[in-house]
Design a protein around this motif. Structure first.
Motif, PDB file in Angstrom:
ATOM      1  N   GLN A  71       0.855  -1.194   0.000  1.00  9.11           N
ATOM      2  CA  GLN A  71       0.000   0.000   0.000  1.00  9.11           C
ATOM      3  C   GLN A  71       0.890   1.243   0.000  1.00  9.11           C
ATOM      4  OE1 GLN A  71      -2.607   0.973   3.485  1.00  9.11           O
ATOM      5  NE2 GLN A  71      -4.223   0.467   2.041  1.00  9.11           N
ATOM      6  N   ARG A  72       0.864   1.967  -1.112  1.00  9.48           N
ATOM      7  CA  ARG A  72       1.684   3.171  -1.246  1.00  9.48           C
ATOM      8  C   ARG A  72       0.791   4.403  -1.090  1.00  9.48           C
ATOM      9  NH1 ARG A  72       3.212  -0.548  -5.159  1.00  9.48           N
ATOM     10  NH2 ARG A  72       5.384  -1.229  -5.048  1.00  9.48           N
ATOM     11  N   VAL A  73       1.191   5.317  -0.207  1.00  8.48           N
ATOM     12  CA  VAL A  73       0.411   6.536   0.050  1.00  8.48           C
ATOM     13  C   VAL A  73       1.319   7.736  -0.200  1.00  8.48           C
ATOM     14  CG1 VAL A  73      -0.976   7.816   1.714  1.00  8.48           C
ATOM     15  CG2 VAL A  73      -0.908   5.312   1.816  1.00  8.48           C
ATOM     16  N   ARG A  74       0.883   8.609  -1.110  1.00  4.00           N
ATOM     17  CA  ARG A  74       1.661   9.813  -1.419  1.00  4.00           C
ATOM     18  C   ARG A  74       0.734  11.023  -1.436  1.00  4.00           C
ATOM     19  NH1 ARG A  74       4.178   5.700  -4.211  1.00  4.00           N
ATOM     20  NH2 ARG A  74       6.452   5.628  -3.997  1.00  4.00           N
ATOM     21  N   GLY A  75       1.184  12.088  -0.789  1.00  3.29           N
ATOM     22  CA  GLY A  75       0.382  13.305  -0.740  1.00  3.29           C
ATOM     23  C   GLY A  75       0.507  14.098  -2.024  1.00  3.29           C
ATOM     24  N   ASN A  76      -0.623  14.606  -2.503  1.00  3.52           N
ATOM     25  CA  ASN A  76      -0.632  15.495  -3.660  1.00  3.52           C
ATOM     26  C   ASN A  76      -0.555  16.921  -3.117  1.00  3.52           C
ATOM     27  OD1 ASN A  76      -1.475  17.159  -5.899  1.00  3.52           O
ATOM     28  ND2 ASN A  76      -2.209  15.291  -6.884  1.00  3.52           N
ATOM     29  N   TRP A  88      -4.521  12.610  -0.443  1.00  8.75           N
ATOM     30  CA  TRP A  88      -3.591  11.482  -0.495  1.00  8.75           C
ATOM     31  C   TRP A  88      -3.971  10.539  -1.627  1.00  8.75           C
ATOM     32  CZ3 TRP A  88      -2.900   9.609   5.296  1.00  8.75           C
ATOM     33  CH2 TRP A  88      -2.326  10.662   6.043  1.00  8.75           C
ATOM     34  N   ASP A  89      -3.013  10.224  -2.487  1.00  3.81           N
ATOM     35  CA  ASP A  89      -3.215   9.243  -3.549  1.00  3.81           C
ATOM     36  C   ASP A  89      -2.682   7.895  -3.078  1.00  3.81           C
ATOM     37  OD1 ASP A  89      -4.415  10.953  -5.459  1.00  3.81           O
ATOM     38  OD2 ASP A  89      -2.454  11.793  -5.945  1.00  3.81           O
ATOM     39  N   VAL A  90      -3.508   6.868  -3.222  1.00  4.93           N
ATOM     40  CA  VAL A  90      -3.201   5.550  -2.673  1.00  4.93           C
ATOM     41  C   VAL A  90      -3.211   4.509  -3.792  1.00  4.93           C
ATOM     42  CG1 VAL A  90      -3.812   3.859  -0.903  1.00  4.93           C
ATOM     43  CG2 VAL A  90      -4.410   6.270  -0.578  1.00  4.93           C
ATOM     44  N   ILE A  91      -2.196   3.659  -3.812  1.00  2.00           N
ATOM     45  CA  ILE A  91      -2.159   2.525  -4.738  1.00  2.00           C
ATOM     46  C   ILE A  91      -1.962   1.263  -3.911  1.00  2.00           C
ATOM     47  CG2 ILE A  91      -0.897   1.366  -6.584  1.00  2.00           C
ATOM     48  CD1 ILE A  91      -0.182   4.069  -7.711  1.00  2.00           C
ATOM     49  N   THR A  92      -2.896   0.319  -4.045  1.00  5.38           N
ATOM     50  CA  THR A  92      -2.813  -0.955  -3.340  1.00  5.38           C
ATOM     51  C   THR A  92      -2.649  -2.071  -4.361  1.00  5.38           C
ATOM     52  OG1 THR A  92      -4.263  -0.122  -1.586  1.00  5.38           O
ATOM     53  CG2 THR A  92      -3.954  -2.503  -1.717  1.00  5.38           C
ATOM     54  N   THR A  93      -1.613  -2.884  -4.183  1.00  8.11           N
ATOM     55  CA  THR A  93      -1.379  -4.012  -5.083  1.00  8.11           C
ATOM     56  C   THR A  93      -1.344  -5.301  -4.282  1.00  8.11           C
ATOM     57  OG1 THR A  93       1.023  -3.714  -4.904  1.00  8.11           O
ATOM     58  CG2 THR A  93      -0.081  -2.642  -6.761  1.00  8.11           C
ATOM     59  N   VAL A  94      -1.809  -6.381  -4.912  1.00  5.11           N
ATOM     60  CA  VAL A  94      -1.767  -7.717  -4.326  1.00  5.11           C
ATOM     61  C   VAL A  94      -0.937  -8.597  -5.247  1.00  5.11           C
ATOM     62  CG1 VAL A  94      -3.108  -9.699  -3.532  1.00  5.11           C
ATOM     63  CG2 VAL A  94      -4.052  -7.385  -3.295  1.00  5.11           C
ATOM     64  N   ASP A  95       0.058  -9.260  -4.682  1.00  7.33           N
ATOM     65  CA  ASP A  95       0.965 -10.087  -5.479  1.00  7.33           C
ATOM     66  C   ASP A  95       1.174 -11.448  -4.840  1.00  7.33           C
ATOM     67  OD1 ASP A  95       2.325  -8.354  -7.733  1.00  7.33           O
ATOM     68  OD2 ASP A  95       2.277  -7.056  -5.965  1.00  7.33           O
ATOM     69  N   THR A  96       1.570 -12.406  -5.670  1.00  3.10           N
ATOM     70  CA  THR A  96       2.122 -13.665  -5.200  1.00  3.10           C
ATOM     71  C   THR A  96       3.591 -13.676  -5.604  1.00  3.10           C
ATOM     72  OG1 THR A  96       1.554 -14.791  -7.262  1.00  3.10           O
ATOM     73  CG2 THR A  96      -0.090 -14.837  -5.488  1.00  3.10           C
ATOM     74  N   ASP A  97       4.292 -14.706  -5.213  1.00  2.13           N
ATOM     75  CA  ASP A  97       5.701 -14.806  -5.603  1.00  2.13           C
ATOM     76  C   ASP A  97       5.852 -14.826  -7.125  1.00  2.13           C
ATOM     77  OD1 ASP A  97       6.455 -14.831  -2.984  1.00  2.13           O
ATOM     78  OD2 ASP A  97       6.673 -17.015  -2.856  1.00  2.13           O
ATOM     79  N   LYS A  98       4.805 -15.276  -7.803  1.00  2.00           N
ATOM     80  CA  LYS A  98       4.840 -15.361  -9.257  1.00  2.00           C
ATOM     81  C   LYS A  98       4.907 -13.990  -9.909  1.00  2.00           C
ATOM     82  CE  LYS A  98       2.108 -17.277 -13.098  1.00  2.00           C
ATOM     83  NZ  LYS A  98       0.873 -18.022 -13.436  1.00  2.00           N
TER      84      LYS A  98
END
Length: 325
Positions: A71-76, A88-98
């Protein structure tokens, strides 16, 4: 002759009076204005856990996968200054080892960008500045300043709705004590998705608008009391697909009992909370108490010096000789 007060005594009295006036100003005026959410935030929280994930290559749900949520949070800053709020602009990513390491977050198993706009002092959502989605509740990503031992309405971005985080007790994270809140989310329909019919048991249907469902086995948040910063977060998401109108899950997209802050994320959150709460404590408590005590001592000392400086020498007047015949 009366002696006048010395300049030194007047300086002591004046400085003591200044400190007595300064003490409540620090506590009641300066400290509340120091407790504001930043507009230049730049932070990343990483969650780790294991669970089942839908593999698009195998067209099947694969168990026992390592799951990483970032979860990346960066202020505009520009839009924050224009609006007077924290954007605040937020990017949430879900990953596996793949899918790790990924040079582009769009390559993640799941990629969710969104924007949160809040009042800088109260942390309550503000609806402006191309906010998406329409966030509600009392808290999201962080709690308000001066957290109380009560329940809070927390925005769940996967649910696209508000849940109640119930206060439980205190808990230590990396040696630092915070307030612990918990919640669960029952299975709830959150939307629809166009998928091949065979994914939801409809073999004769090429494409179907399947229902997306979400539940959460358990959320746990440990929060810094002074700043509202989340020191530890744990979630247990379950996301599934169902055939239209069905009452049972047909495909599991993601299912984990526990995905939680990594140790590194916990330590970073605790370090920042200690620094921020220490600054608030300095302005709101330590300096006002110190200024008040020192100011009182100086005022008393100054008054004593002024009174002594104005006394007449001896017993104030010489005795008059008596007249005799």
């Amino acid at each position: 002759m009366r002696r006048t007060a010395s300049p030194f005594s007047l300086i002591v009295l004046g400085f003591g009076t200044f400190l007595l006036v300064l003490a409540p100003m620090l506590a009641w005026y300066v400290e509340p204005r120091a407790a504001v959410n930043p507009i230049d935030i730049d932070t990343t929280a990483v969650y780790k856990g294991t669970g089942s994930v839908f593999d698009t290559d195998k067209i099947a749900t694969v168990p026992d996968q390592t799951i990483t949520v970032t979860q990346r949070v960066r202020g505009n800053v520009a839009e924050s200054e224009d609006s007077g709020n924290a954007v605040w602009d937020v990017i949430t990513t879900v990953d596996t080892d793949k899918s790790l390491p990924a040079e582009d977050p769009h390559d993640a198993l799941d990629y969710v960008p969104h924007r949160w706009v809040m009042d800088r002092e109260s942390t309550r959502p503000v609806h402006c500045c191309e906010e998406k989605p329409y966030i509600e509740g009392e808290a999201y990503l962080k709690f308000p300043f001066d957290v109380q031992k009560r329940d809070y309405r927390w925005w769940d971005n996967t649910l696209r709705g508000v849940i109640t985080m119930r206060y439980q007790d205190t808990k230590k994270i990396q040696g630092y004590t915070g307030y612990r809140f918990t919640a669960t989310v029952p299975a709830t329909k959150t939307g629809t998705r166009l998928v091949p019919g065979r994914l939801v048991g409809l073999e004769d249907t090429p494409q179907v608008l399947a229902e997306e469902w979400y539940a959460n086995h358990g959320l746990e948040l440990v929060v810094d009391q002074a700043t509202g910063r989340v020191l530890y977060a744990q979630t247990g998401p379950r996301r599934t697909l169902r055939a239209p109108g069905a009452d049972k899950d047909a495909a599991v997209l993601l299912d984990s009992r526990k995905i939680a802050f990594t140790t590194a994320t916990q330590k970073e959150a605790v370090d920042q909370a200690e620094q921020d709460s220490g600054q608030l404590r300095l302005v709101g408590r330590t300096l006002p108490i110190g200024a008040g005590v020192i100011g009182f001592v100086l005022v008393v000392t100054g008054i004593v010096l002024v009174v002594r400086g104005r006394q007449r020498p001896g017993s104030s007047e010489l005795p008059q000789p008596s007249l005799t015949m």
